[in-house]
Design a protein around this motif. Structure first.
Motif, PDB file in Angstrom:
ATOM      1  N   SER A  98       4.711   9.538  -5.105  1.00  0.00           N
ATOM      2  CA  SER A  98       5.675  10.446  -4.484  1.00  0.00           C
ATOM      3  C   SER A  98       6.736  10.929  -5.473  1.00  0.00           C
ATOM      4  O   SER A  98       7.161  12.089  -5.423  1.00  0.00           O
ATOM      5  N   GLU A  99       7.157  10.079  -6.388  1.00  0.00           N
ATOM      6  CA  GLU A  99       8.192  10.470  -7.341  1.00  0.00           C
ATOM      7  C   GLU A  99       7.675  11.530  -8.314  1.00  0.00           C
ATOM      8  O   GLU A  99       8.387  12.494  -8.642  1.00  0.00           O
ATOM      9  N   ALA A 100       6.429  11.369  -8.772  1.00  0.00           N
ATOM     10  CA  ALA A 100       5.854  12.358  -9.687  1.00  0.00           C
ATOM     11  C   ALA A 100       5.669  13.697  -8.977  1.00  0.00           C
ATOM     12  O   ALA A 100       5.908  14.766  -9.573  1.00  0.00           O
ATOM     13  N   VAL A 101       5.269  13.660  -7.708  1.00  0.00           N
ATOM     14  CA  VAL A 101       5.121  14.897  -6.930  1.00  0.00           C
ATOM     15  C   VAL A 101       6.485  15.562  -6.755  1.00  0.00           C
ATOM     16  O   VAL A 101       6.615  16.792  -6.856  1.00  0.00           O
ATOM     17  N   ARG A 102       7.501  14.757  -6.500  1.00  0.00           N
ATOM     18  CA  ARG A 102       8.849  15.307  -6.325  1.00  0.00           C
ATOM     19  C   ARG A 102       9.304  16.033  -7.593  1.00  0.00           C
ATOM     20  O   ARG A 102       9.871  17.123  -7.520  1.00  0.00           O
ATOM     21  N   ARG A 103       9.054  15.458  -8.773  1.00  0.00           N
ATOM     22  CA  ARG A 103       9.439  16.104 -10.031  1.00  0.00           C
ATOM     23  C   ARG A 103       8.655  17.397 -10.242  1.00  0.00           C
ATOM     24  O   ARG A 103       9.206  18.408 -10.690  1.00  0.00           O
ATOM     25  N   ARG A 104       7.344  17.360  -9.910  1.00  0.00           N
ATOM     26  CA  ARG A 104       6.515  18.552 -10.079  1.00  0.00           C
ATOM     27  C   ARG A 104       7.013  19.698  -9.193  1.00  0.00           C
ATOM     28  O   ARG A 104       7.132  20.844  -9.630  1.00  0.00           O
ATOM     29  N   LEU A 105       7.319  19.376  -7.941  1.00  0.00           N
ATOM     30  CA  LEU A 105       7.754  20.417  -7.010  1.00  0.00           C
ATOM     31  C   LEU A 105       9.159  20.919  -7.345  1.00  0.00           C
ATOM     32  O   LEU A 105       9.463  22.104  -7.150  1.00  0.00           O
ATOM     33  N   ARG A 106      10.015  20.035  -7.825  1.00  0.00           N
ATOM     34  CA  ARG A 106      11.362  20.472  -8.219  1.00  0.00           C
ATOM     35  C   ARG A 106      11.282  21.486  -9.354  1.00  0.00           C
ATOM     36  O   ARG A 106      11.998  22.498  -9.369  1.00  0.00           O
ATOM     37  N   ALA A 107      10.351  21.226 -10.287  1.00  0.00           N
ATOM     38  CA  ALA A 107      10.199  22.148 -11.414  1.00  0.00           C
ATOM     39  C   ALA A 107       9.691  23.511 -10.969  1.00  0.00           C
ATOM     40  O   ALA A 107       9.982  24.542 -11.596  1.00  0.00           O
ATOM     41  N   LYS A 108       8.938  23.550  -9.884  1.00  0.00           N
ATOM     42  CA  LYS A 108       8.394  24.807  -9.384  1.00  0.00           C
ATOM     43  C   LYS A 108       9.254  25.427  -8.291  1.00  0.00           C
ATOM     44  O   LYS A 108       8.887  26.454  -7.707  1.00  0.00           O
ATOM     45  N   VAL A 156      -0.739  24.818  -2.645  1.00  0.00           N
ATOM     46  CA  VAL A 156      -0.619  25.130  -1.208  1.00  0.00           C
ATOM     47  C   VAL A 156      -0.514  23.871  -0.357  1.00  0.00           C
ATOM     48  O   VAL A 156      -0.252  23.954   0.845  1.00  0.00           O
ATOM     49  N   GLY A 157      -0.724  22.709  -0.979  1.00  0.00           N
ATOM     50  CA  GLY A 157      -0.619  21.475  -0.214  1.00  0.00           C
ATOM     51  C   GLY A 157      -1.066  20.284  -1.036  1.00  0.00           C
ATOM     52  O   GLY A 157      -1.378  20.392  -2.233  1.00  0.00           O
ATOM     53  N   PHE A 158      -1.101  19.114  -0.361  1.00  0.00           N
ATOM     54  CA  PHE A 158      -1.532  17.872  -1.007  1.00  0.00           C
ATOM     55  C   PHE A 158      -2.409  17.075  -0.038  1.00  0.00           C
ATOM     56  O   PHE A 158      -2.184  17.097   1.180  1.00  0.00           O
ATOM     57  N   GLU A 159      -3.387  16.373  -0.613  1.00  0.00           N
ATOM     58  CA  GLU A 159      -4.160  15.409   0.169  1.00  0.00           C
ATOM     59  C   GLU A 159      -3.622  14.014  -0.122  1.00  0.00           C
ATOM     60  O   GLU A 159      -3.488  13.625  -1.285  1.00  0.00           O
ATOM     61  N   MET A 160      -3.285  13.276   0.939  1.00  0.00           N
ATOM     62  CA  MET A 160      -2.762  11.929   0.764  1.00  0.00           C
ATOM     63  C   MET A 160      -3.923  10.955   0.547  1.00  0.00           C
ATOM     64  O   MET A 160      -4.880  10.930   1.317  1.00  0.00           O
ATOM     65  N   LEU A 161      -3.830  10.166  -0.503  1.00  0.00           N
ATOM     66  CA  LEU A 161      -4.833   9.168  -0.843  1.00  0.00           C
ATOM     67  C   LEU A 161      -4.171   7.795  -0.890  1.00  0.00           C
ATOM     68  O   LEU A 161      -3.038   7.661  -1.357  1.00  0.00           O
ATOM     69  N   PHE A 195       0.849  -1.193   0.000  1.00  0.00           N
ATOM     70  CA  PHE A 195       0.000   0.000   0.000  1.00  0.00           C
ATOM     71  C   PHE A 195       0.887   1.246   0.000  1.00  0.00           C
ATOM     72  O   PHE A 195       1.810   1.364   0.811  1.00  0.00           O
ATOM     73  N   VAL A 196       0.586   2.152  -0.915  1.00  0.00           N
ATOM     74  CA  VAL A 196       1.441   3.326  -1.104  1.00  0.00           C
ATOM     75  C   VAL A 196       0.587   4.591  -1.101  1.00  0.00           C
ATOM     76  O   VAL A 196      -0.591   4.568  -1.487  1.00  0.00           O
ATOM     77  N   PRO A 197       1.167   5.725  -0.669  1.00  0.00           N
ATOM     78  CA  PRO A 197       0.423   6.988  -0.696  1.00  0.00           C
ATOM     79  C   PRO A 197       0.493   7.640  -2.069  1.00  0.00           C
ATOM     80  O   PRO A 197       1.539   7.651  -2.721  1.00  0.00           O
ATOM     81  N   TYR A 198      -0.630   8.169  -2.530  1.00  0.00           N
ATOM     82  CA  TYR A 198      -0.702   9.031  -3.701  1.00  0.00           C
ATOM     83  C   TYR A 198      -1.131  10.416  -3.212  1.00  0.00           C
ATOM     84  O   TYR A 198      -1.719  10.536  -2.131  1.00  0.00           O
ATOM     85  N   TYR A 199      -0.850  11.429  -3.991  1.00  0.00           N
ATOM     86  CA  TYR A 199      -1.095  12.792  -3.528  1.00  0.00           C
ATOM     87  C   TYR A 199      -1.879  13.577  -4.575  1.00  0.00           C
ATOM     88  O   TYR A 199      -1.551  13.569  -5.766  1.00  0.00           O
TER      89      TYR A 199
END
Length: 556
Positions: A515-525, A308-313, A292-296
């Motif tokens: 988490s990896e896709a979120v990391r790439r998105r935030l790095r770009a911003k 401004v944030g993320f909801e963990m799903l 089981f893994v978290p998605y955001y």
């Protein structure tokens, strides 16, 4: 087995002693007849005429015979009493072995032969037997909240009510815990009588019970099958074991469709139950193996468009089923008691992931109603915050409206405990439950989330914005900021703009990501806090090379 053998051995020894005692008594009677025939006349003549009496040895033998006869008769009477006591004890033991001691119903062991007997007695062409599998809904919660004494009385009352509804030849059995079975015969030409009886059972059991000054309400789920089902395909009538199996499948189907109802068995249900069992096994294995893994999902300021944030799903990365949606596995995890462990694993991983984000970004986590019944939940969550050094001010716990009705005292205590540590509390899916204004004022919520069903209506041609406007006005009045979920397109976004400052989330901003896709998105911003070692890996340069480039830029 050893105790049974010992009991049999002792019984044989008693029987042998009884036979010996009886033999002695019979021999004594025969000796008395032979000896008394010669001795008694001599004794009479001695009393009447003074003639010489019998020999003392013979008199002693006669007295011994009399004593043996008395002993034999006494033992015989004792034997009769003992046989009667033994018969009563065997009758009691048989009753205990066949009935449930709490409710007086038949038990799991005895219901099968009783059902088969009823089937054999009603094997005529127009007769059939119905088997109803019954399971009480949320009985564990009644036990937990009111104690086992009240829970036992609820079971007794339920059994009495079912017996009142059942026909004269009907059987009621308690199979264990809060599971019962009802078996009765009916006219095969009128199968609707089974539906009518099932409906009466549900209605009768659902009436409130007054126990020790507490009003208890309980419902039940019922699965129905009969010997008349599939008769053309079966040469032999269905037996008790098969009826119980089918009734069990139909009962679980009734539970899965909302409880407090009944369903007839259908062949397709068996495949559904098999999938359910495989799902349970997969979840148990998945929790152990970390599947089981978290998605955001992004939460965005509607006015500025900034994250401004993320909801963990929660997502289940199953080797057999692929990526499984939480609507499939969360209800099952709650039922089998694994939701707390699963949730804690996901929250821990989310803390690790979110520590890499910009500190201004919040992390929202949904909490199951089952977790809120745990009085130690707030302490467990605070322990995880300390373990991962995650700032409580960045965490937002989302609680659905239904949670606050189950035990508002416990919920209030937990919310207060978490808020005292700096954690924010959000009321999720607002508008779909029955939260009153008094509860909103008394419970220290920090935010209201408008349910996606209301937000989605803004996309319709003649959409009414009154409900959304009312919730936003309520949030303003209570000084609670608003989050709108379910923003699927530009039209909904434009309808929400101008209604005040609020956060929004939905597929318009992107689907939930790992988490990896979120990391790439935030790095770009530029919203990723990257450790020094990771920064060097990203640029491919050593600290010395970075220093040289900095010096060159400063000289230039």
């Amino acid at each position: 087995m050893a105790s049974n053998n010992a009991h049999i051995t002792k019984a044989k020894q008693r029987i042998e002693r009884d036979v010996v005692a009886l033999g002695i008594a019979v021999a004594a009677i025969l000796m008395f007849i032979g000896t008394g025939g010669s001795v008694l006349p001599q004794i009479v003549r001695n009393w009447m005429s003074g003639a010489e009496g019998p020999n003392n040895l013979i008199i002693n033998a006669l007295l011994l015979n009399i004593a043996l006869i008395i002993f034999g008769m006494r033992r015989y009477r004792e034997l009769i009493v003992e046989i009667e006591q033994r018969r009563q004890a065997e009758k009691t033991a048989q009753a205990l072995a066949e009935t449930d001691p709490l409710t007086g119903c038949l038990n799991r062991r005895s219901i099968m032969p009783a059902t088969n007997t009823l089937i054999a007695d009603n094997s005529a062409d127009r007769s059939a037997v119905a088997f109803l599998m019954v399971d009480l809904d949320n009985f564990k919660q009644i036990n937990d909240l009111n104690g086992h004494k009240v829970g036992d009385q609820v079971l007794v009352n339920v059994a009495d009510r079912m017996r009142e509804v059942m026909p004269k030849d009907g059987l009621v059995a308690r199979l264990g815990g809060d599971e019962f079975a009802c078996v009765f015969s009916f006219d095969n030409a009128a199968p609707d009588t089974v539906d009518q009886l099932a409906a009466r059972l549900i209605s009768r059991v659902a009436k409130p019970q007054e126990i020790d000054g507490v009003t208890i309400e309980i419902t039940m789920s019922v699965g129905i099958t009969t010997t008349a089902q599939d008769m053309p395909k079966h040469k032999e009538t269905l037996g008790g074991e098969e009826l119980m199996h089918r009734g069990d499948i139909a009962m679980y189907h009734a539970k899965g469709r909302g409880k407090n109802r009944y369903f007839w068995f259908e062949a397709s249900m068996e495949n559904e139950l098999r999938f359910r069992n495989e799902l349970e096994s997969g979840i148990r294995r998945g929790v152990t193996k970390g599947e089981f893994v978290p998605y955001y999902e992004q939460q965005v300021d509607i006015d500025t468009g900034e994250i401004v944030g993320f909801e963990m799903l929660a997502r289940w990365n199953s080797p057999e089923l692929g990526l499984v949606n939480p609507t499939v596995f969360i209800p099952v995890a709650e039922e089998i008691g694994l939701i707390a462990t699963l949730s804690e694993q996901l929250i821990e991983q989310a803390f690790v992931d979110a520590k890499e984000w910009d500190p201004k970004l919040s992390l929202s986590v949904n909490i199951s109603p089952v977790q809120l019944r745990d009085p130690w939940f707030s302490q467990k969550l605070l322990k995880l915050l300390v373990k991962h050094s995650f700032p409580p001010s960045r965490l937002e716990i989302e609680i659905t409206e239904s949670c606050i009705h189950e035990n508002i005292g416990v919920v209030r205590s937990m919310i207060t405990s978490l808020k005292n540590q700096g954690v924010h509390i959000s009321l999720d899916d607002f508008g779909t439950g029955y939260a009153s204004l008094a509860q909103l004022r008394s419970l220290p919520f920090d935010r209201l989330k408008i349910d996606r069903s209301f937000v989605g209506e803004l996309n319709e041609k003649n959409a009414s914005e009154k409900i959304v406007n009312a919730i936003i006005s309520l949030g303003d009045g209570l000084e609670m900021p608003i989050t709108a979920e379910g923003i699927e397109d530009t039209k909904i976004l434009e309808a929400l703009r101008g209604k005040g400052s609020m956060k929004g989330q939905g597929y318009h901003y992107g689907r939930p990501e790992d988490s990896e896709a979120v990391r790439r998105r935030l790095r770009a911003k530029g919203l990723l806090v990257v450790p020094a070692e990771a920064a060097q890996e990203d640029t491919g340069k050593t600290a010395h090379e970075e220093s040289e480039e900095t010096s060159k830029r400063s000289r230039a």
